[in-house]
Design a protein around this motif. Structure first.
Motif, mmCIF file in Angstrom:
data_model
loop_
_atom_site.group_PDB
_atom_site.id
_atom_site.type_symbol
_atom_site.label_atom_id
_atom_site.label_comp_id
_atom_site.label_asym_id
_atom_site.label_seq_id
_atom_site.Cartn_x
_atom_site.Cartn_y
_atom_site.Cartn_z
ATOM 1 N N SER A 180 25.036 19.212 59.186
ATOM 2 C CA SER A 180 25.503 18.446 58.001
ATOM 3 C C SER A 180 25.017 19.311 56.342
ATOM 4 O O SER A 180 25.221 18.792 55.661
ATOM 5 C CB SER A 180 24.779 17.605 58.128
ATOM 6 N N HIS A 181 24.426 19.889 56.426
ATOM 7 C CA HIS A 181 23.672 20.726 55.381
ATOM 8 C C HIS A 181 24.476 21.728 55.591
ATOM 9 O O HIS A 181 24.457 22.381 53.927
ATOM 10 C CB HIS A 181 22.223 21.626 55.435
ATOM 11 N N GLY A 182 25.938 22.257 55.904
ATOM 12 C CA GLY A 182 26.665 23.446 55.354
ATOM 13 C C GLY A 182 26.506 24.145 56.943
ATOM 14 O O GLY A 182 26.050 23.847 58.378
ATOM 15 N N ARG A 183 26.525 25.132 56.670
ATOM 16 C CA ARG A 183 26.989 26.464 57.479
ATOM 17 C C ARG A 183 25.670 27.108 57.256
ATOM 18 O O ARG A 183 25.055 27.796 56.608
ATOM 19 C CB ARG A 183 27.798 27.800 57.082
ATOM 20 N N ARG A 184 25.230 27.506 58.709
ATOM 21 C CA ARG A 184 23.665 27.933 59.339
ATOM 22 C C ARG A 184 23.851 29.729 59.813
ATOM 23 O O ARG A 184 24.721 28.922 60.929
ATOM 24 C CB ARG A 184 22.775 27.511 60.125
ATOM 25 N N ILE A 185 22.773 29.776 59.133
ATOM 26 C CA ILE A 185 23.267 31.143 60.050
ATOM 27 C C ILE A 185 22.000 31.091 61.320
ATOM 28 O O ILE A 185 21.280 30.705 60.963
ATOM 29 C CB ILE A 185 22.196 32.579 58.544
ATOM 30 N N ASP A 186 22.651 31.668 62.457
ATOM 31 C CA ASP A 186 22.218 31.289 63.338
ATOM 32 C C ASP A 186 21.084 32.736 64.238
ATOM 33 O O ASP A 186 20.213 32.959 64.668
ATOM 34 C CB ASP A 186 22.775 30.992 64.636
ATOM 35 N N GLU A 187 21.576 33.886 63.355
ATOM 36 C CA GLU A 187 21.121 35.702 64.143
ATOM 37 C C GLU A 187 22.145 36.275 62.634
ATOM 38 O O GLU A 187 23.042 36.239 62.629
ATOM 39 C CB GLU A 187 21.892 35.467 65.303
ATOM 40 N N GLY A 188 21.148 36.923 62.009
ATOM 41 C CA GLY A 188 21.903 37.936 60.911
ATOM 42 C C GLY A 188 20.765 38.775 61.409
ATOM 43 O O GLY A 188 19.934 38.560 61.416
ATOM 44 N N TYR A 189 21.122 40.237 60.489
ATOM 45 C CA TYR A 189 20.865 41.292 60.334
ATOM 46 C C TYR A 189 21.020 41.996 59.097
ATOM 47 O O TYR A 189 22.027 41.472 58.355
ATOM 48 C CB TYR A 189 21.545 42.513 60.988
ATOM 49 N N PHE A 190 20.310 42.354 57.928
ATOM 50 C CA PHE A 190 19.795 42.962 57.020
ATOM 51 C C PHE A 190 20.837 44.912 57.417
ATOM 52 O O PHE A 190 20.960 44.844 57.804
ATOM 53 C CB PHE A 190 18.435 42.697 56.313
ATOM 54 N N LEU A 191 21.720 44.360 55.806
ATOM 55 C CA LEU A 191 22.468 45.490 55.724
ATOM 56 C C LEU A 191 21.909 46.356 54.359
ATOM 57 O O LEU A 191 21.231 46.096 53.526
ATOM 58 C CB LEU A 191 23.901 45.456 55.799
ATOM 59 N N ALA A 192 21.950 47.874 55.167
ATOM 60 C CA ALA A 192 21.559 49.006 53.965
ATOM 61 C C ALA A 192 23.044 48.837 52.387
ATOM 62 O O ALA A 192 24.131 48.657 52.684
ATOM 63 C CB ALA A 192 21.756 50.358 53.868
ATOM 64 N N PRO A 193 21.896 48.307 51.192
ATOM 65 C CA PRO A 193 23.215 48.328 49.896
ATOM 66 C C PRO A 193 23.920 49.614 49.497
ATOM 67 O O PRO A 193 23.279 51.229 49.984
ATOM 68 C CB PRO A 193 21.796 48.090 49.264
ATOM 69 N N SER A 194 24.760 49.341 49.229
ATOM 70 C CA SER A 194 25.308 51.094 48.623
ATOM 71 C C SER A 194 25.142 51.537 47.800
ATOM 72 O O SER A 194 25.719 52.104 46.893
ATOM 73 C CB SER A 194 26.670 50.895 49.337
ATOM 74 N N THR A 195 24.932 50.553 46.557
ATOM 75 C CA THR A 195 24.633 50.382 46.003
ATOM 76 C C THR A 195 23.115 50.759 45.007
ATOM 77 O O THR A 195 21.895 50.795 46.100
ATOM 78 C CB THR A 195 25.282 49.609 44.439
ATOM 79 N N LEU A 196 22.646 50.067 43.829
ATOM 80 C CA LEU A 196 21.518 50.089 43.490
ATOM 81 C C LEU A 196 21.092 48.660 43.168
ATOM 82 O O LEU A 196 21.853 47.506 43.211
ATOM 83 C CB LEU A 196 21.190 50.784 42.106
ATOM 84 N N ASP A 197 19.580 48.246 43.573
ATOM 85 C CA ASP A 197 18.628 46.516 43.264
ATOM 86 C C ASP A 197 19.294 45.574 42.178
ATOM 87 O O ASP A 197 19.787 44.294 42.426
ATOM 88 C CB ASP A 197 17.919 46.410 44.103
ATOM 89 N N TYR A 198 18.917 46.217 41.638
ATOM 90 C CA TYR A 198 19.357 45.402 40.169
ATOM 91 C C TYR A 198 20.315 45.487 39.097
ATOM 92 O O TYR A 198 20.890 47.002 38.582
ATOM 93 C CB TYR A 198 18.006 45.872 38.896
ATOM 94 N N ASN A 199 21.015 45.027 38.979
ATOM 95 C CA ASN A 199 22.310 45.306 37.578
ATOM 96 C C ASN A 199 22.552 43.619 36.559
ATOM 97 O O ASN A 199 21.975 42.308 36.804
ATOM 98 C CB ASN A 199 23.368 45.350 38.816
ATOM 99 N N GLY A 200 22.972 44.622 35.446
ATOM 100 C CA GLY A 200 23.777 42.965 34.381
ATOM 101 C C GLY A 200 23.956 44.243 33.917
ATOM 102 O O GLY A 200 24.339 44.546 33.385
ATOM 103 N N LEU A 201 23.682 43.073 32.675
ATOM 104 C CA LEU A 201 24.074 43.617 30.518
ATOM 105 C C LEU A 201 22.926 43.552 29.586
ATOM 106 O O LEU A 201 23.002 42.453 29.743
ATOM 107 C CB LEU A 201 25.211 42.120 30.633
ATOM 108 N N TYR A 202 22.873 44.273 29.292
ATOM 109 C CA TYR A 202 22.117 44.546 27.978
ATOM 110 C C TYR A 202 22.471 45.087 26.525
ATOM 111 O O TYR A 202 23.119 46.132 27.253
ATOM 112 C CB TYR A 202 20.733 45.431 28.928
#
Lengths: 194, 194
Positions: free
Chosen positions: A59-81
């Motif tokens: 009722s709260h939406g889609r629930r993850i019952d099993e998941g794994y972390f994947l390796a990121p292919s970029t850097l962790d932080y990005n944005g605008l300055y």
């Protein structure tokens, strides 16, 4: 409003324990919130990508019952300055004499080169020997391409990196280091695209 | 190498079914992969942020045993193009006469204003009546601020948006529309910060 006479003012001792034992990542997240509040920059940590192997609907939406972390292919932080695209990663090592390049994934190196090529600002924030250094992406790439070493000696960081001062809040005001490296004395102009 | 004589050349009929029933999001993800391969831009979909309520450790690393999707406070796609920060979202509606603003979260509107203020490029890609339109962030904000309406009439999209052509690959080459809107006839210069 008057304070009762029997309450004596205590001498204030301002001692920051803010970053004791705090992970660099948590410090940077706090710094980014501070930049958002003060409207200095828009920088966010990307959510870690996950792979979902089981899911269900509630009722709260889609629930993850099993998941794994994947390796990121970029850097962790990005944005605008200041009108510029900025992307970086925060890395920590307990090594005293050198920063092992194994901390940086091969695809992250490739990505750093691409960001430079497309005109973005990219760097690493490296915590080592209780100091945090900003190391420009271009210095990192140059080091890798001219050395066969598997780690960056500490003296290289001291020579090429910008050592950051610790403060109360934000603990690491890394955009001051960005200003020093990328915008020093420069009459930079960005044209707002609306 | 010679082909055997008994194989006749078939007249080629190139009919694209590529985007039939394909969600706009999937088309955009494919377009971004294409831009990455052809080195035109670095644009990624941000992973959906999740909240983890149960986790455990396995030999393959940390496993999520229960998690929920969280509402994003920024737009789904961001990256770097021609030295500029770019951020956008892809929205789809089955409505025929107007695009309901309920499709855009309040905090996303706030975020679009901030991106404009800090000199980034931001827009929506809206799929409606089987066409995809690029609507500039500044046009969206102007519409919201000068109208009391809860939806954008289709004729507003037709007047202010850039209607995209469908192609074989990528199906929606949205950076052509970006060029038309933001870089048309302009001798833009970006200074690479290294």
């Amino acid at each position: 409003m008057q304070y009762p006479n029997n309450i004596k003012k205590q001498p204030q001792k301002i001692i920051s324990y803010a970053n004791r034992g705090m992970l660099l990542e948590d410090c940077i997240n706090e710094t980014n919130e501070y930049y958002l509040e003060t409207n200095r920059a828009l920088i966010f940590k990307k959510p870690t990508p996950i792979g979902i192997s089981k899911a269900s609907y509630t009722s709260h939406g889609r629930r993850i019952d099993e998941g794994y972390f994947l390796a990121p292919s970029t850097l962790d932080y990005n944005g605008l300055y200041k009108g510029y695209y900025i992307e970086f990663d925060a890395k920590e090592t307990k090594q005293k004499t050198s920063f092992p390049l194994a901390n940086i994934h091969e695809h992250q190196i490739t990505h750093i080169k691409k960001v430079l090529e497309h005109g973005g600002i990219t760097f690493l924030l490296i915590k080592m020997n209780n100091f945090v250094y900003l190391l420009k992406g271009s210095d990192l790439i140059e080091f890798i391409e001219t050395n066969q070493r598997k780690s960056i000696p500490y003296h290289y960081l001291e020579e090429h990196g910008i050592k950051m001062k610790e403060q109360i809040r934000p603990v690491y005001n890394y955009l001051d280091a960005v200003d020093e490296v990328y915008f020093k004395g420069e009459d930079y102009k960005w044209k707002r695209k609306s």
